[in-house]
Design a protein around this motif. Structure first.
Motif, mmCIF file in Angstrom:
data_model
loop_
_atom_site.group_PDB
_atom_site.id
_atom_site.type_symbol
_atom_site.label_atom_id
_atom_site.label_comp_id
_atom_site.label_asym_id
_atom_site.label_seq_id
_atom_site.Cartn_x
_atom_site.Cartn_y
_atom_site.Cartn_z
ATOM 1 N N GLU A 278 0.826 -1.205 0.000
ATOM 2 C CA GLU A 278 0.000 0.000 0.000
ATOM 3 C C GLU A 278 0.865 1.262 0.000
ATOM 4 O O GLU A 278 0.564 2.225 -0.716
ATOM 5 C CB GLU A 278 -0.928 -0.002 1.212
ATOM 6 N N ARG A 279 1.932 1.257 0.788
ATOM 7 C CA ARG A 279 2.788 2.446 0.811
ATOM 8 C C ARG A 279 3.512 2.610 -0.524
ATOM 9 O O ARG A 279 3.710 3.736 -0.996
ATOM 10 C CB ARG A 279 3.786 2.357 1.970
ATOM 11 N N LEU A 280 3.903 1.510 -1.129
ATOM 12 C CA LEU A 280 4.541 1.601 -2.445
ATOM 13 C C LEU A 280 3.584 2.199 -3.464
ATOM 14 O O LEU A 280 3.957 3.059 -4.270
ATOM 15 C CB LEU A 280 5.004 0.222 -2.911
ATOM 16 N N HIS A 281 2.326 1.764 -3.426
ATOM 17 C CA HIS A 281 1.337 2.269 -4.370
ATOM 18 C C HIS A 281 1.213 3.780 -4.282
ATOM 19 O O HIS A 281 1.076 4.476 -5.296
ATOM 20 C CB HIS A 281 -0.011 1.595 -4.079
ATOM 21 N N GLU A 282 1.306 4.290 -3.055
ATOM 22 C CA GLU A 282 1.237 5.737 -2.868
ATOM 23 C C GLU A 282 2.546 6.413 -3.278
ATOM 24 O O GLU A 282 2.552 7.483 -3.886
ATOM 25 C CB GLU A 282 0.913 6.045 -1.411
ATOM 26 N N ALA A 283 3.662 5.763 -2.984
ATOM 27 C CA ALA A 283 4.967 6.370 -3.251
ATOM 28 C C ALA A 283 5.292 6.455 -4.729
ATOM 29 O O ALA A 283 6.098 7.301 -5.138
ATOM 30 C CB ALA A 283 6.057 5.573 -2.534
ATOM 31 N N TRP A 299 10.634 -6.589 -4.630
ATOM 32 C CA TRP A 299 10.178 -7.612 -3.689
ATOM 33 C C TRP A 299 9.032 -7.009 -2.897
ATOM 34 O O TRP A 299 9.208 -6.017 -2.201
ATOM 35 C CB TRP A 299 11.351 -8.008 -2.806
ATOM 36 N N LEU A 300 7.838 -7.577 -3.062
ATOM 37 C CA LEU A 300 6.671 -7.133 -2.310
ATOM 38 C C LEU A 300 6.441 -8.083 -1.143
ATOM 39 O O LEU A 300 6.474 -9.307 -1.316
ATOM 40 C CB LEU A 300 5.425 -7.096 -3.193
ATOM 41 N N ALA A 301 6.168 -7.523 0.017
ATOM 42 C CA ALA A 301 5.991 -8.337 1.212
ATOM 43 C C ALA A 301 4.868 -9.348 1.053
ATOM 44 O O ALA A 301 4.941 -10.461 1.590
ATOM 45 C CB ALA A 301 5.726 -7.436 2.415
ATOM 46 N N THR A 302 3.828 -8.988 0.322
ATOM 47 C CA THR A 302 2.661 -9.860 0.158
ATOM 48 C C THR A 302 2.835 -10.909 -0.931
ATOM 49 O O THR A 302 1.985 -11.782 -1.086
ATOM 50 C CB THR A 302 1.430 -9.004 -0.188
ATOM 51 N N GLY A 320 4.423 -5.856 -13.397
ATOM 52 C CA GLY A 320 4.050 -7.202 -13.811
ATOM 53 C C GLY A 320 4.979 -8.249 -13.225
ATOM 54 O O GLY A 320 5.940 -7.932 -12.519
ATOM 55 N N GLY A 321 4.678 -9.496 -13.510
ATOM 56 C CA GLY A 321 5.469 -10.598 -12.999
ATOM 57 C C GLY A 321 6.689 -10.874 -13.851
ATOM 58 O O GLY A 321 6.669 -10.701 -15.064
ATOM 59 N N ASP A 401 -3.280 -5.450 -0.998
ATOM 60 C CA ASP A 401 -2.227 -5.422 -2.020
ATOM 61 C C ASP A 401 -2.796 -4.882 -3.333
ATOM 62 O O ASP A 401 -3.461 -5.602 -4.071
ATOM 63 C CB ASP A 401 -1.658 -6.825 -2.227
ATOM 64 N N PRO A 402 -2.542 -3.598 -3.651
ATOM 65 C CA PRO A 402 -3.031 -3.044 -4.923
ATOM 66 C C PRO A 402 -2.411 -3.720 -6.137
ATOM 67 O O PRO A 402 -2.909 -3.556 -7.254
ATOM 68 C CB PRO A 402 -2.602 -1.573 -4.858
ATOM 69 N N PHE A 403 -1.331 -4.478 -5.920
ATOM 70 C CA PHE A 403 -0.647 -5.140 -7.020
ATOM 71 C C PHE A 403 -1.011 -6.623 -7.098
ATOM 72 O O PHE A 403 -0.343 -7.398 -7.773
ATOM 73 C CB PHE A 403 0.876 -5.006 -6.862
ATOM 74 N N GLY A 404 -2.094 -6.993 -6.432
ATOM 75 C CA GLY A 404 -2.481 -8.404 -6.407
ATOM 76 C C GLY A 404 -2.777 -8.952 -7.788
ATOM 77 O O GLY A 404 -2.432 -10.085 -8.113
#
Length: 429
Positions: A278-283, A299-302, A320-321, A401-404
């Motif tokens: 979430e913080r990355l999405h804002e940053a 590397w995303l924690a989720t 993307g992946g 996770d906005p990147f889910g």
């Protein structure tokens, strides 16, 4: 067993205006050389399924109108360009092929198709990629010194510019940056707005493609065949020449300047702990203003098993992946991974997290590197969150996770209709 010599191919790309004129001029100049065939597909009527193809050799031009069942760039490649390359390469009279690319063609996509797409049904030829018959000698990109940096840092889509179908989501910046980033050599056409603007542009290009020789010309008519051949001859032996790099290749290619000049700088960001999604999405808004491009592995924690790839150009960003971390793979798959990747991972291997890390490179032209680093550092997990990542990954997996599902910026609000969503393109989330 005799090894057949593959026919060299030079791709010439350029995005709109003076750069497009440059594509046709350079192709015509190179086409004067005996044995050179110039091929151009004109795609302005592509959405109606119509493509106009012109083939020039020895001063004679043969044009043909092609009707494609599915009007798209991909089917133009598969149905016409790739088979044509194979047929031309089989002719003894053809010593070199020059592809004058329509702005809708991206050189990287063409090179990948040459290498990977199977061409079938040519009489007397065993089915296989065109790369068995031709090799990419060079990718030459033309750019307009007065407009390229504005295009490379803007938010407009190709469709909004009238250069693509309405469903083409590529941005002008993605194409403009991609054409230069993939180039082995550059031709910069036209005077800059002022000396400072030209100096800034030169610093951007030097950092984006440090090994690419560049010809600067205020007058396109003065760029003749001999000068183009000299430029091509200056391309270093180890240049890209159509190679496609994966997400685990070095992010800094060549030896770009690492200091700041005329406000232009490369910002390297590395971390051995993950981002909080979430913080990355804002940053990530920090990558939209004053930044030409950013790319790298995250590397995303989720998502502890997934290598997440980030790439931006101007006001648009894609996430993307890029496969899985080596630490998340079974031993037999690790053994099959690229040796260079395994060697680099071994140098920084962590007993707890393996090869997981963050590595980003940001090319800024009008942004404070300290602001970029501060925003990205803020998005990292804190110490107590890192302990959860290590000891309670099942709890971390429940974080929002906005990147889910893989992400593209600008974000579209699901409550907006398509027109409203389009109007927010490039705005903060």
């Amino acid at each position: 067993m005799a090894v057949l010599e593959r026919t060299p191919v030079v791709l010439i790309a350029g995005f709109a205006g003076r750069a497009t004129e440059g594509v046709d001029h350079l192709a015509a100049e190179l086409g004067e050389s005996p044995g050179t065939v110039v091929v151009r597909h004109e795609l302005s009527a592509l959405r109606e399924g119509i493509v106009r193809r012109a083939v020039r050799q020895d001063g004679q031009v043969r044009t043909e109108v092609l009707e494609l069942a599915h009007g798209c760039v991909s089917c133009t490649l598969r149905a016409d360009l790739l088979p044509l390359l194979c047929r031309l390469a089989a002719r003894d009279s053809v010593r070199r092929i020059v592809l004058a690319l329509d702005p809708a063609f991206e050189a990287e996509a063409v090179c990948q198709a040459i290498a990977d797409v199977v061409v079938a049904g040519i009489v007397g030829r065993v089915d296989g990629p065109a790369g068995r018959d031709v090799r990419v000698e060079a990718v030459l990109t033309c750019l307009d010194t007065q407009t390229w940096l504005a295009d490379a840092t803007g938010e407009e889509t190709l469709a909004e510019r009238g250069l693509a179908a309405a469903d083409d989501e590529r941005t002008v910046a993605q194409v403009a940056v991609g054409q230069v980033d993939f180039a082995d050599a550059l031709v910069a056409l036209g005077p800059a707005v002022d000396a400072m603007a030209q100096a800034r542009l030169a610093e951007v290009l030097t950092r984006l493609v440090p090994d690419a020789p560049t010809c600067w010309s205020a007058d396109l008519a003065t760029v003749r065949a001999a000068e183009i051949e000299t430029l091509l001859g200056r391309i270093p032996a180890g240049s890209r020449r159509g190679r496609i790099f994966d997400a685990h290749a070095p992010l800094l290619r060549g030896l770009p300047p690492l200091h700041t000049e005329h406000g232009v700088t490369l910002v390297e960001f590395a971390a051995r702990r993950p981002f909080h999604p979430e913080r990355l999405h804002e940053a990530l808004d920090v990558l939209f203003d004053g930044v030409v491009t950013a790319r790298g592995r995250m590397w995303l924690a989720t998502q502890p098993e997934e290598v997440v790839w980030l790439e931006s150009a101007g006001g648009g960003l894609r996430v993307g992946g890029a496969g899985r971390w080596l630490a998340a793979l079974p031993a037999e798959e690790v053994a099959q991974a690229d040796p260079a990747r395994r060697a680099l991972a071994a140098l920084r291997w962590d007993e707890t997290f393996g090869d997981r890390d963050i590595s980003l490179v940001i090319l800024a032209h009008d942004a404070d590197p300290a602001d970029i680093r501060h925003a990205l550092h803020w998005a990292l997990v804190e110490d107590d969150e890192l302990r959860l990542v290590e000891r309670a990954p099942e709890r971390v997996a429940q974080w929002t996770d906005p990147f889910g599902t893989w992400h593209e910026d600008p974000c579209a609000d699901p409550e907006l209709d398509p027109a409203q969503a389009e109007s927010q393109r490039g705005e903060s989330k």
